[in-house]
Design a protein around this motif. Structure first.
Motif, PDB file in Angstrom:
ATOM      1  N   SER A   1     -14.951  23.708   7.470  1.00 44.99           N
ATOM      2  CA  SER A   1     -16.401  23.612   7.283  1.00 44.99           C
ATOM      3  C   SER A   1     -16.750  23.287   5.839  1.00 44.99           C
ATOM      4  CB  SER A   1     -17.071  24.918   7.711  1.00 44.99           C
ATOM      5  OG  SER A   1     -16.821  25.183   9.075  1.00 44.99           O
ATOM      6  N   ILE A   2     -16.034  23.892   4.891  1.00 45.31           N
ATOM      7  CA  ILE A   2     -16.263  23.581   3.476  1.00 45.31           C
ATOM      8  C   ILE A   2     -15.881  22.132   3.193  1.00 45.31           C
ATOM      9  CG2 ILE A   2     -15.470  24.073   1.126  1.00 45.31           C
ATOM     10  CD1 ILE A   2     -15.251  26.999   1.915  1.00 45.31           C
ATOM     11  N   SER A   3     -14.777  21.680   3.781  1.00 48.42           N
ATOM     12  CA  SER A   3     -14.363  20.280   3.592  1.00 48.42           C
ATOM     13  C   SER A   3     -15.426  19.326   4.112  1.00 48.42           C
ATOM     14  CB  SER A   3     -13.033  20.029   4.310  1.00 48.42           C
ATOM     15  OG  SER A   3     -12.012  20.845   3.798  1.00 48.42           O
ATOM     16  N   MET A   4     -15.949  19.642   5.305  1.00 50.22           N
ATOM     17  CA  MET A   4     -16.988  18.798   5.888  1.00 50.22           C
ATOM     18  C   MET A   4     -18.221  18.764   5.001  1.00 50.22           C
ATOM     19  SD  MET A   4     -18.957  19.220   9.555  1.00 50.22           S
ATOM     20  CE  MET A   4     -17.424  19.566  10.395  1.00 50.22           C
ATOM     21  N   ALA A   5     -18.665  19.946   4.560  1.00 46.55           N
ATOM     22  CA  ALA A   5     -19.874  20.020   3.738  1.00 46.55           C
ATOM     23  C   ALA A   5     -19.682  19.317   2.403  1.00 46.55           C
ATOM     24  CB  ALA A   5     -20.264  21.483   3.523  1.00 46.55           C
ATOM     25  N   SER A   6     -18.488  19.453   1.821  1.00 40.54           N
ATOM     26  CA  SER A   6     -18.247  18.815   0.526  1.00 40.54           C
ATOM     27  C   SER A   6     -18.252  17.303   0.646  1.00 40.54           C
ATOM     28  CB  SER A   6     -16.910  19.293  -0.055  1.00 40.54           C
ATOM     29  OG  SER A   6     -15.828  18.918   0.770  1.00 40.54           O
ATOM     30  N   PHE A   7     -17.707  16.777   1.758  1.00 38.82           N
ATOM     31  CA  PHE A   7     -17.734  15.321   1.937  1.00 38.82           C
ATOM     32  C   PHE A   7     -19.164  14.842   2.193  1.00 38.82           C
ATOM     33  CE2 PHE A   7     -16.965  11.182   3.782  1.00 38.82           C
ATOM     34  CZ  PHE A   7     -15.924  10.720   2.993  1.00 38.82           C
ATOM     35  N   VAL A   8     -19.915  15.623   2.961  1.00 36.77           N
ATOM     36  CA  VAL A   8     -21.322  15.279   3.205  1.00 36.77           C
ATOM     37  C   VAL A   8     -22.091  15.272   1.885  1.00 36.77           C
ATOM     38  CG1 VAL A   8     -23.465  16.101   4.257  1.00 36.77           C
ATOM     39  CG2 VAL A   8     -21.354  16.076   5.579  1.00 36.77           C
ATOM     40  N   PHE A   9     -21.813  16.243   1.039  1.00 35.17           N
ATOM     41  CA  PHE A   9     -22.475  16.296  -0.269  1.00 35.17           C
ATOM     42  C   PHE A   9     -22.156  15.046  -1.080  1.00 35.17           C
ATOM     43  CE2 PHE A   9     -22.359  17.432  -4.811  1.00 35.17           C
ATOM     44  CZ  PHE A   9     -23.677  17.839  -4.985  1.00 35.17           C
ATOM     45  N   GLY A  10     -20.856  14.685  -1.144  1.00 34.22           N
ATOM     46  CA  GLY A  10     -20.461  13.509  -1.907  1.00 34.22           C
ATOM     47  C   GLY A  10     -21.060  12.228  -1.362  1.00 34.22           C
ATOM     48  N   VAL A  11     -21.036  12.074  -0.040  1.00 32.66           N
ATOM     49  CA  VAL A  11     -21.570  10.858   0.587  1.00 32.66           C
ATOM     50  C   VAL A  11     -23.073  10.744   0.362  1.00 32.66           C
ATOM     51  CG1 VAL A  11     -22.048   9.768   2.812  1.00 32.66           C
ATOM     52  CG2 VAL A  11     -19.757  10.599   2.292  1.00 32.66           C
ATOM     53  N   ASN A  12     -23.806  11.848   0.567  1.00 35.45           N
ATOM     54  CA  ASN A  12     -25.249  11.794   0.389  1.00 35.45           C
ATOM     55  C   ASN A  12     -25.638  11.598  -1.068  1.00 35.45           C
ATOM     56  OD1 ASN A  12     -26.961  12.342   2.961  1.00 35.45           O
ATOM     57  ND2 ASN A  12     -25.206  13.707   3.178  1.00 35.45           N
TER      58      ASN A  12
ATOM     59  N   ILE B   1     -25.228  21.129   7.068  1.00 37.19           N
ATOM     60  CA  ILE B   1     -24.017  20.800   7.816  1.00 37.19           C
ATOM     61  C   ILE B   1     -23.050  21.982   7.812  1.00 37.19           C
ATOM     62  CG2 ILE B   1     -21.892  19.437   7.673  1.00 37.19           C
ATOM     63  CD1 ILE B   1     -24.009  17.919   9.065  1.00 37.19           C
ATOM     64  N   PHE B   2     -22.897  22.645   6.678  1.00 36.46           N
ATOM     65  CA  PHE B   2     -21.947  23.750   6.573  1.00 36.46           C
ATOM     66  C   PHE B   2     -22.302  24.885   7.526  1.00 36.46           C
ATOM     67  CE2 PHE B   2     -20.961  27.923   4.734  1.00 36.46           C
ATOM     68  CZ  PHE B   2     -19.575  27.863   4.763  1.00 36.46           C
ATOM     69  N   ARG B   3     -23.554  25.331   7.469  1.00 34.20           N
ATOM     70  CA  ARG B   3     -23.917  26.498   8.286  1.00 34.20           C
ATOM     71  C   ARG B   3     -23.939  26.155   9.772  1.00 34.20           C
ATOM     72  NH1 ARG B   3     -29.450  26.865   9.522  1.00 34.20           N
ATOM     73  NH2 ARG B   3     -30.747  25.215   8.615  1.00 34.20           N
ATOM     74  N   ARG B   4     -24.280  24.922  10.114  1.00 34.29           N
ATOM     75  CA  ARG B   4     -24.296  24.543  11.517  1.00 34.29           C
ATOM     76  C   ARG B   4     -22.880  24.242  12.027  1.00 34.29           C
ATOM     77  NH1 ARG B   4     -29.475  22.995  13.360  1.00 34.29           N
ATOM     78  NH2 ARG B   4     -31.068  23.051  11.728  1.00 34.29           N
ATOM     79  N   ALA B   5     -22.034  23.699  11.151  1.00 38.51           N
ATOM     80  CA  ALA B   5     -20.677  23.339  11.571  1.00 38.51           C
ATOM     81  C   ALA B   5     -19.831  24.568  11.858  1.00 38.51           C
ATOM     82  CB  ALA B   5     -20.004  22.491  10.499  1.00 38.51           C
ATOM     83  N   LEU B   6     -20.096  25.659  11.163  1.00 39.49           N
ATOM     84  CA  LEU B   6     -19.300  26.867  11.378  1.00 39.49           C
ATOM     85  C   LEU B   6     -19.256  27.249  12.859  1.00 39.49           C
ATOM     86  CD1 LEU B   6     -20.067  29.305   8.412  1.00 39.49           C
ATOM     87  CD2 LEU B   6     -17.841  28.405   9.109  1.00 39.49           C
ATOM     88  N   ALA B   7     -20.430  27.189  13.501  1.00 34.52           N
ATOM     89  CA  ALA B   7     -20.489  27.587  14.912  1.00 34.52           C
ATOM     90  C   ALA B   7     -19.717  26.618  15.794  1.00 34.52           C
ATOM     91  CB  ALA B   7     -21.942  27.672  15.369  1.00 34.52           C
ATOM     92  N   THR B   8     -19.927  25.316  15.585  1.00 36.27           N
ATOM     93  CA  THR B   8     -19.285  24.319  16.443  1.00 36.27           C
ATOM     94  C   THR B   8     -17.778  24.293  16.246  1.00 36.27           C
ATOM     95  OG1 THR B   8     -21.283  22.974  16.290  1.00 36.27           O
ATOM     96  CG2 THR B   8     -19.310  21.895  17.129  1.00 36.27           C
ATOM     97  N   VAL B   9     -17.342  24.269  14.995  1.00 38.36           N
ATOM     98  CA  VAL B   9     -15.909  24.208  14.711  1.00 38.36           C
ATOM     99  C   VAL B   9     -15.216  25.482  15.191  1.00 38.36           C
ATOM    100  CG1 VAL B   9     -14.175  24.000  12.897  1.00 38.36           C
ATOM    101  CG2 VAL B   9     -16.265  22.654  12.767  1.00 38.36           C
ATOM    102  N   THR B  10     -15.876  26.628  15.032  1.00 43.53           N
ATOM    103  CA  THR B  10     -15.289  27.885  15.506  1.00 43.53           C
ATOM    104  C   THR B  10     -15.115  27.861  17.021  1.00 43.53           C
ATOM    105  OG1 THR B  10     -16.290  29.128  13.683  1.00 43.53           O
ATOM    106  CG2 THR B  10     -15.588  30.387  15.612  1.00 43.53           C
ATOM    107  N   LEU B  11     -16.118  27.370  17.735  1.00 46.86           N
ATOM    108  CA  LEU B  11     -16.045  27.314  19.197  1.00 46.86           C
ATOM    109  C   LEU B  11     -14.897  26.427  19.662  1.00 46.86           C
ATOM    110  CD1 LEU B  11     -17.313  28.052  21.927  1.00 46.86           C
ATOM    111  CD2 LEU B  11     -18.779  26.037  21.695  1.00 46.86           C
TER     112      LEU B  11
END
Length: 614
Positions: free
Chosen positions: A286-297, A449-459
């Motif tokens: 989730s941190i990896s996803m959020a960090s890439f989203v941060f860089g891209v945006n 993305i980070f807070r929402r991804a936690l739920a999806t990736v965990t599931l």
């Protein structure tokens, strides 16, 4: 009871910037009832009063038949908003005022926000906001949404207008029996009357700069765009690396101590694996996803604000229109070569939800950077350097075909032909970037993305864990092994044995996991869970893997496996990002099922054709 405010404007008028500045993190994103069109609702408090804010879908007018225009028009006509704030681009005033001309006959309370005044001033344009306000009969506020100065004035104005609202006193004289062209001419005539004497400019006629002559040339412009997007991707990677480093420390630091602690308490092995292996890696993902989203945006925000994205859209509009997309989709598509997550997030530049969803579906067809680390290893075992080069070329050729198939399959529903059209656009002037605004927007999107991804990736991780877990760590005791071997007669038809089929399934979790899972299946170096969740940290013995695979499977199976993994669902994080960006479980599931089914069908074709020659 709160006051309902609505933000109305054309795409790229700055609505989202104003919305985010007013509501901050106090916002909810979903879809309009019965429509796959994004809805943004938030709130803020001012002087003890609560104001609910709805960011209406961006549209070029209110008289069209697109979902965005129908939703916006219905929302305003049914008086769901107490006050409408109409955003107008001050740097392109005549074109942007068309929205005001369409809104004026509705006789609803409104204020006009002259956004991008900094750009207008850079163009040496002077706008008499007071004269325009007198003619319209509603307040007109000069504004620069990307700067924090001025928001107190905006909040004050909105509060005053809520207490004592005004409606636009003048409206275009339109013959209801006239055709659409005549009605548009009447609206532009009214705009010209409203703006007569309102705007003065000391700037000479605009001439293309040397850079723009290159940026708009048919060949050099495309090469320039490729180069800039490549640099942008590298910058995004550099930005994300420190955050990824911190995230990577979580499983590396916590996994063993947690496992030792829980084992010391005689906790059941399946709980130990969840808390020591799965959850730390989910947090890392989730941190990896959020960090890439941060860089891209951050990078995309900069390119959009300085005016480059408009040049890129101009260059590739003709090519991408064949896929039902606008030229703006070129940047997400190119970013997809680096990471599908970045490509999916980059679709936020698209004008409407249908274009965004179709662009995300197309981006999934682009092989990401992770799979390019797998293809040479596997193909080199069986086909040598020349064969590997040929396979890479074939994969790129099929990528183009896949993008076309996706556009034909989903394009009719997402971007109907009657709603398509080539872009008619003005190249915006270059201007300085507002870094504070860009950083804030990038952070808000990354946090979301980070807070929402936690739920999806965990599931999804829990599901994969349930299939992969075995108390001893042995692959043969996992449910995935039992299922894989039970259905092997079926998967063999698609060219995949149980080992390669398990690796194919793991490729939908993370492309980095493929080599680890193959090592677990063919060499037995580690358990399936460790091979999957610790894929980025594991050191693989590719020589031992090659010796085992070459003796166990055939060249047709290896080739089928490569194509299947490449065009399978990109990864669970890309799946989560697509869902969070689209807010549509139905469409995310449709695209995912298509790619899984398409990958297996492709593997079947490749296997049986290759078997004729190998």
């Amino acid at each position: 009871m709160s006051t309902r405010l609505a933000l109305l404007g054309q795409p790229n008028s700055g609505k989202s910037t104003v919305y985010n500045a007013l509501t901050g993190a106090r916002q909810h994103v979903g879809n309009w009832p019965g429509k796959t069109v994004e809805r943004n609702d938030g709130y803020y408090t001012f002087r003890g009063a609560r104001y609910a804010v709805t960011d209406l879908p961006g549209s070029y007018g209110l008289s069209g038949n697109s979902d965005e225009e129908l939703i916006t028009t219905a929302f305003i006509k049914t008086a769901q908003a107490d006050l409408v704030c109409i955003l107008v681009d001050a740097s392109q005033l005549e074109r942007s005022m068309y929205m005001v001309a369409e809104f004026a006959p509705l006789k609803k309370p409104a204020v006009v926000l002259l956004n991008m005044m900094d750009v207008a001033k850079a163009q040496k344009k002077e706008i008499d906001a007071r004269l325009l306000s007198e003619r319209l009969g509603v307040p007109v506020l000069p504004f620069t949404a990307a700067e924090k100065d001025g928001y107190d004035d905006l909040r004050t104005l909105l509060a005053e207008e809520q207490a004592s609202p005004h409606v636009i006193s003048s409206a275009p004289e339109i013959d209801p029996k006239a055709d659409a062209l005549a009605q548009s001419e009447a609206k532009y005539k009214w705009v010209a009357q409203m703006l007569d004497g309102v705007m003065r400019t000391a700037a000479p006629d605009y001439k293309l700069s040397k850079f723009d002559r290159i940026a708009t040339s048919p060949v050099k412009g495309k090469l320039l765009c490729f180069g800039i997007v490549l640099v942008a991707f590298l910058v995004a990677m550099i930005v994300m690396l420190p955050f990824m480093g911190i995230g990577q420390m979580i499983p590396a630091t916590l996994s063993d101590p947690i496992a030792d602690l829980l084992n010391g308490w005689n906790v059941h092995p399946w709980l130990v694996s969840i808390f020591s292996l799965m959850l730390p890696n989910v947090l890392f993902f989730s941190i990896s996803m959020a960090s890439f989203v941060f860089g891209v945006n951050l990078v995309f925000g900069f390119l959009e604000e300085i005016g480059f994205l408009a040049r890129a859209a101009y260059q590739f509009d003709g090519v991408l229109s064949k896929l039902g997309l606008q030229g703006k989709a070129i940047c997400p598509v190119l970013m997809g070569f680096g990471c599908t997550i970045g490509g999916a997030c980059g679709t936020r530049v698209m004008d409407n939800w249908g274009q965004r969803m179709l662009a995300m579906a197309v981006v999934w067809a682009v092989p990401c950077g992770a799979i390019w680390g797998v293809i040479p290893v596997i193909s080199g075992m069986f086909f040598g350097p020349a064969g590997t080069l040929l396979i890479c070329v074939l994969i790129l050729c099929y990528m183009v075909l896949m993008m076309w198939i996706v556009s034909k399959l989903f394009g009719r529903a997402l971007t109907p032909k009657e709603n398509r059209g080539g872009m008619i656009m003005e190249l915006p002037p270059y201007h300085k970037a507002h870094w504070r605004h860009i950083l804030k927007e990038a952070f808000l999107k990354a946090w979301d993305i980070f807070r929402r991804a936690l739920a999806t990736v965990t599931l999804v991780s829990l599901l994969f864990w349930a299939l992969s877990f075995s108390a001893s760590g042995s692959l043969q005791e996992s449910l995935l092994y039992r299922v894989g071997t039970a259905i092997e007669p079926v998967t063999r038809f698609f060219g995949l044995g149980w080992q390669t089929f398990m690796a194919f399934l793991s490729s939908a979790f993370a492309k980095e996991a493929v080599l680890g899972v193959l090592n677990a299946a063919f060499v037995g170096q580690s358990g399936l869970l460790e091979a999957t969740f610790n894929a980025k940290n594991a050191v693989q013995d590719n020589a031992a893997l090659a010796a085992s695979m070459v003796q166990t499977i055939s060249k047709p199976e290896a080739l089928a496996f490569l194509f299947a993994c490449t065009f399978n669902v990109p990864c669970v994080m890309a799946l989560s990002t697509t869902y969070r960006e689209s807010h549509s479980l139905k469409w995310t599931a449709r695209v995912a099922l298509f790619y899984i089914g398409g990958a297996l069908l492709l593997a079947c074709i490749v296997y049986h054709v290759a078997a004729l020659f190998c």
